[in-house]
Write an enzyme that holds these catalytic residues in place. Structure first.
Site, mmCIF file in Angstrom:
data_model
loop_
_atom_site.group_PDB
_atom_site.id
_atom_site.type_symbol
_atom_site.label_atom_id
_atom_site.label_comp_id
_atom_site.label_asym_id
_atom_site.label_seq_id
_atom_site.Cartn_x
_atom_site.Cartn_y
_atom_site.Cartn_z
ATOM 1 N N HIS A 55 -38.020 21.528 3.981
ATOM 2 C CA HIS A 55 -38.110 21.472 2.526
ATOM 3 C C HIS A 55 -37.766 20.055 2.044
ATOM 4 C CE1 HIS A 55 -33.791 22.701 3.111
ATOM 5 N NE2 HIS A 55 -33.633 21.671 2.292
HETATM 6 C C1 T46 Z 1 -30.248 19.787 3.580
HETATM 7 C C2 T46 Z 1 -29.636 20.429 4.732
HETATM 8 C C3 T46 Z 1 -28.770 19.495 5.493
HETATM 9 C C4 T46 Z 1 -26.870 28.557 -1.037
HETATM 10 O O1 T46 Z 1 -26.809 29.681 -1.563
HETATM 11 N N1 T46 Z 1 -26.137 27.520 -1.551
HETATM 12 C C5 T46 Z 1 -26.157 26.275 -1.014
HETATM 13 O O2 T46 Z 1 -25.447 25.373 -1.508
HETATM 14 C C6 T46 Z 1 -27.020 26.025 0.103
HETATM 15 C C7 T46 Z 1 -27.112 24.637 0.726
HETATM 16 C C8 T46 Z 1 -27.764 27.059 0.590
HETATM 17 N N2 T46 Z 1 -27.684 28.288 0.046
HETATM 18 C C9 T46 Z 1 -28.512 29.376 0.604
HETATM 19 C C10 T46 Z 1 -29.985 29.250 0.271
HETATM 20 C C11 T46 Z 1 -30.676 29.831 1.462
HETATM 21 O O3 T46 Z 1 -30.811 31.225 1.293
HETATM 22 O O4 T46 Z 1 -28.422 29.336 2.030
HETATM 23 C C12 T46 Z 1 -29.698 29.589 2.617
HETATM 24 C C13 T46 Z 1 -30.105 28.426 3.504
HETATM 25 O O5 T46 Z 1 -30.200 27.249 2.691
HETATM 26 P P1 T46 Z 1 -31.184 26.052 2.997
HETATM 27 O O6 T46 Z 1 -32.571 26.526 3.202
HETATM 28 O O7 T46 Z 1 -30.975 25.046 1.919
HETATM 29 O O8 T46 Z 1 -30.581 25.511 4.394
HETATM 30 P P2 T46 Z 1 -30.927 24.236 5.254
HETATM 31 O O9 T46 Z 1 -29.895 24.135 6.293
HETATM 32 O O10 T46 Z 1 -32.351 24.290 5.699
HETATM 33 O O11 T46 Z 1 -30.814 22.969 4.260
HETATM 34 C C14 T46 Z 1 -29.604 22.557 3.668
HETATM 35 C C15 T46 Z 1 -29.862 21.858 2.330
HETATM 36 O O12 T46 Z 1 -30.585 22.654 1.432
HETATM 37 C C16 T46 Z 1 -30.658 20.611 2.483
HETATM 38 O O13 T46 Z 1 -30.660 19.880 1.295
HETATM 39 O O14 T46 Z 1 -30.535 18.602 3.601
HETATM 40 O O15 T46 Z 1 -28.910 21.620 4.465
#
Ligand code: T46
Length: 138
Positions: A55
Site C-alpha cells: 500500500h
Molecule cells: C507501514 C508499515 C511499516 C490499525 O488499526 N491501526 C494502526 O495504526 C495500524 C498501523 C494498523 N491498523 C490495522 C489496519 C489493518 O487491519 O492493522 C491491520 C494491518 O495494518 P496495515 O495494513 O497498515 O499493516 P502493514 O504492516 O502492512 O503496514 C503498516 C503501516 O500501515 C504502513 O504505513 O509503512 O506498517
C-alpha cells in the site's frame, strides 16, 4: 539533537547515532523530527515468508526503525522509481514520505517501530496498485 532529511520527497536512511559503549550498551534518540509525531506503533512476530505492506499513504510521513532483527523495504514512488533499503541496525531510521508504495520482509526476530505523522485513518491508504500508479497521470 536534530536529524537532517535531505529531501522531504525522497525516502532516505537516517543515522540517529548512538550514545554509550559496548560495555554499558547504547541509547539512540529521536527528537526534532521533520514532522510532529501523532502515532507510534510496532509490528512483531511477522513470519519471514510473509510480505507486508502492499500500500501507499496519501498524506502520512513516517520514520521506521528495526529495533530488533532486520527488515527489507521495497519502495516505489508514483513516477515508478524503485528503491530498496535494509534496516538492520537499531540506530538507523528509514524516512518514508507520502505517496510511496511499500512492501516489507521481516527477519524472524524483527521488531518494527514506526513514528508516524498522522493518526490511523484507513482513508489515507491506497491499497490498489493500479490506482497508485495512475496518480502519475494527474
Ligand atoms: C507501514 C508499515 C511499516 C490499525 O488499526 N491501526 C494502526 O495504526 C495500524 C498501523 C494498523 N491498523 C490495522 C489496519 C489493518 O487491519 O492493522 C491491520 C494491518 O495494518 P496495515 O495494513 O497498515 O499493516 P502493514 O504492516 O502492512 O503496514 C503498516 C503501516 O500501515 C504502513 O504505513 O509503512 O506498517
Amino acid at each position: 539533537m536534530s536529524i537532517r532529511v535531505n529531501d522531504l520527497n525522497q525516502p532516505e536512511l537516517i543515522d540517529f547515532n548512538r550514545v554509550g559503549s559496548s560495555t554499558l550498551g547504547y541509547i539512540s534518540i529521536a527528537e526534532n523530527l521533520p514532522f510532529e509525531i501523532k502515532r507510534v506503533y510496532w509490528t512483531y512476530y511477522a513470519p519471514h515468508e510473509v510480505i507486508r505492506g502492499h500500500h501507499a499513504h496519501k498524506e502520512l510521513t513516517q520514520i521506521i526503525f528495526a529495533v530488533s532483527g532486520s527488515i527489507k523495504f521495497e519502495l516505489e514512488n508514483i513516477q515508478g522509481l524503485k528503491k530498496s533499503f535494509i534496516l538492520d541496525r537499531p540506530e538507523m531510521g528509514l524516512f518514508i514520505p507520502k505517496l510511496h508504495w511499500r512492501t516489507m520482509e521481516f527477519s524472524h526476530n524483527a521488531v518494527l517501530l514506526c513514528l508516524s505523522s498522522e493518526q490511523y485513518d484507513e482513508n489515507d491508504y491506497i491499497r490498489d496498485y493500479d490506482e497508485f500508479i495512475s496518480l502519475s497521470d494527474q
